[in-house]
Every structure is written in C-alpha cells, then in structure tokens.
Design a protein around this motif. Structure first.
Motif, short mmCIF file in Angstrom:
data_model
loop_
_atom_site.label_atom_id
_atom_site.label_comp_id
_atom_site.label_asym_id
_atom_site.label_seq_id
_atom_site.Cartn_x
_atom_site.Cartn_y
_atom_site.Cartn_z
N GLU A 256 34.70 15.76 10.72
CA GLU A 256 36.01 15.66 11.36
C GLU A 256 36.71 14.35 10.97
OE1 GLU A 256 37.84 17.67 12.88
OE2 GLU A 256 36.58 19.28 13.66
N LYS A 258 36.40 12.80 8.25
CA LYS A 258 36.82 12.91 6.85
C LYS A 258 37.87 14.00 6.64
CE LYS A 258 33.63 12.48 3.59
NZ LYS A 258 33.87 11.13 3.00
N GLY A 259 38.32 14.62 7.74
CA GLY A 259 39.33 15.66 7.64
C GLY A 259 38.81 16.98 7.12
N ARG A 260 37.49 17.19 7.24
CA ARG A 260 36.88 18.43 6.77
C ARG A 260 36.53 19.31 7.97
NH1 ARG A 260 34.46 18.83 1.94
NH2 ARG A 260 34.51 21.03 2.52
N GLN A 342 41.28 19.47 18.66
CA GLN A 342 40.40 18.99 17.59
C GLN A 342 39.03 18.55 18.11
OE1 GLN A 342 42.52 16.42 14.63
NE2 GLN A 342 44.23 16.63 16.06
#
Length: 368
Positions: A256, A258-260, A342
């Motif tokens: 999360e 790392k935006g993955r 999120q």
C-alpha cells in the motif's frame, strides 16, 4: 548424560552409579528416563516433574557441587522457564518459577566455570539460561556477549547464529538494544542462509525477522524480498505459522505504501483464507492511511473530528462507511471516507473462519 540444550551443545555425562546404592540408581534412572520421554513428546508438565525428580535424586548420588548435578540443574531450570516464556512473550517476569530457575542457573554456572576450560563451549548453556532468567538487563547483556564470544572462538557458526538471536530477543526491549544488537538478527540470517537449506524452519524464521527489521528501518524493497520468501516456505508447512500471518500483514502495509494496491489485495485475501492468530480474533488493522487535511481548513487553522461506522469484510476490506457524527465541516467527512476506503484489516474470525464485522473509528483533525 545429555543436558537439555536450546543450542544443541551436548556434553557427556560422567556416570557415578558405582558409588550409589542400587535402589537409588533405579530411582534416578527411572526419573531421568521419564524426563527424556516427556521431553521428546513435548509434555511440559511431565518434563518439569521428572526434571525436578532427576535433579533432586542426582544431588544425592553425585553430590550437590558435582558437574553431573550442575547438568541436571540446567535441565530443571530450562523446564521451569517454559511456562514463564510462553506466558510473558519472552519478557523476564520475576515469579516463583523464574526465581528458582535463576538460582539453578547461577549455581550451575559456578560449577561449570570450575570444570570447563576457559572459553569452553559448554559454558554457553548456563550463560544463556542465566541471561534469560535474570531481570537485570545489564547482567543479561554481559552474559550473552560472553556466550557469543565463546561461540565465535569455537568457530561454531550455527551456535553463533542461535546465541545472537537469543541476545537480540532478550535485549530488544531494553535500554541495551543498540545497532549492534539489532545487527545480531542480520548476522544470524546471513549464517542460516549459508549453512541451512531454504526450507529449514530456523532459516525461515530468521528470514522473517530480517524482513520485519528492514520494514522498520524504512527499506521496503529488502523487506518485501524477505517476506515473500517467508510466505513461500511457510505455505509448504501443514499448518499456518504465526510468522506467515505477520508476513502477509507487513506486505499489505508495504505494498500500500508503494501504491501497489493490487498486490496488497492479494495478501488481504490470503489472510482471510488462513488459520488466524486466534479462533475468535477481532479484526486487526494492517494498514491505515491518515486522511488528508483539507487545505482550505488548514489555512484557517480549523480543527474537528469525524466518527465513522463501517464493515470489515471477510477479506479485510472496508465496506459501507457511514458518518455517525462529526464536527468541523463536510470536507473532514469527505477526506475521512476517502481514507477509510484504502484501509486494510485482518478480518474478524469466528470459530476459525473469517466473517464480516462492524467497526467504528474517530478520526481527529487538529493543527499542531
């Protein structure tokens, strides 16, 4: 006679049965045999019972200050420490069992120092045992550093790794937790990686620990590499290892960050399919991103809070967030809902199965 050794350094037992009465020989032999049987079967209650019997009978036969009695004392002390370690998550709590174990390790170490050559590897057992049973953290550090030095001089790398891990765990919650102590965990990981097969449980546990440390140090790439390897090895086990669950949880957080989100989702789903830490476990947050502070509110130094009710589904995702109450304005509510979408959880478990459950949270917005 072998001593119960957590680092597998066995010393030969010098039998003195020739000097004992036949009845006493039989009683001691039976107690010691039962001790070994219960030890092999992991029956902690019987192990403690027969370790005490063998120690008390051994003192009569071999003398209170004999090397043989010292070995039996270590067996008894180790048996006494099983429950305190399990109940206190590795922390040293001064209770009746720990105090007795501390006395036994202290007397055993004195005898060992008289009977073992300087820096003899046999000293490691009482040194480690005493470090794990004393509440004096400084003394524990001294004992453990001596044990590491002995293992180093003996050039026994696997023993070095094991003692360094013991030192790491014993000192990690104390004022003596330094970078050097932290690096003991990495040293052990390096040794196990070179000396043990990739599926050896000691190596996998050390791999997890290194991954967790990398995550805490802000090194996500190294952490992910280690934790992915951990999961691969633990999945081959016929049971769900606690570190596997924790590895998934850390990977949710790392991916999360790392935006993955796609990769984080994989690990959320995996957690929902696993045996939980506790069959009746409540949902546990894995990743919680704080809401953005509305810029217009920040410029006006406006503060407030938002209470939100939501559902955590069986895979750990937040569903159906609803505002219960708020103070400060609609923008706080909007940012709270966006942040919650999120968030990731380990789901609630009922009878060992993941299930949906309600939860509430209050998000605070304050200007420092």
């Amino acid at each position: 006679m072998k001593t119960l050794l957590r680092i597998s350094i066995a010393a030969a037992f010098v039998s003195q049965f020739a000097y004992a009465e036949p009845t006493d020989i039989n009683s001691f032999s039976q107690a010691y045999q039962q001790y070994n049987v219960s030890l092999e079967s992991h029956n902690n209650q019987d192990t403690l019972k027969y370790a005490q019997q063998a120690y008390e009978l051994g003192q009569i036969k071999f003398g209170q200050d004999s090397f043989d009695s010292a070995k039996l004392a270590i067996n008894y002390a180790n048996a006494l420490m099983v429950e305190p370690k399990n109940n206190n998550q590795g922390r040293v709590i001064e209770d009746e069992a720990t105090l007795k174990a501390h006395q036994l390790f202290t007397s055993a170490l004195a005898v060992y120092r008289e009977n073992v050559t300087d820096n003899g590897i046999e000293l490691i057992d009482p040194l480690v045992g005493l470090a794990e049973s004393t509440t004096d953290d400084k003394y524990a550090k001294t004992l453990l550093f001596e044990a590491i030095e002995i293992a180093d001089k003996a050039d026994n790398q696997l023993t070095v790794a094991e003692v360094k891990l013991i030192a790491f765990h014993r000192l990690s919650r104390t004022e003596y937790y330094t970078r050097k102590v932290r690096d003991f965990a990495f040293d052990a990981y390096d040794i196990y990686s070179r000396k043990l097969p990739e599926d050896a449980i000691k190596r996998v546990d050390a791999t997890y620990l290194a991954g967790a440390l990398y995550e805490a140090m802000g090194k996500p790439t190294q952490a992910i590499d280690n934790l992915v390897e951990v999961i691969k090895q633990y999945q081959a086990l016929p049971y769900s290892h606690p570190y596997e669950l924790r590895a998934h949880a850390l990977l949710v957080k790392l991916y999360e960050q790392k935006g993955r989100g796609d990769k984080a989702t994989e690990h959320c789903v995996a957690i929902g399919k696993m045996t939980p830490w506790n069959d009746q476990q409540e949902q546990t947050p894995l990743f919680r991103k704080p809401p953005n502070y509305p810029q217009s509110y920040a410029q006006r130094r406006k503060s407030g809070w938002v209470q939100v009710e939501f559902t955590v589904d069986a895979n750990g995702f937040v569903k159906s967030p609803e505002i219960i109450d708020s103070k400060g304005g609609a923008q706080f509510e909007k940012e709270s809902i966006e942040a919650l979408s999120q968030w990731r959880y380990a789901p609630k478990f009922v009878d060992g199965k993941p299930t949906e459950a309600k939860s509430t949270v209050q998000l605070e917005f304050t200007i420092g």
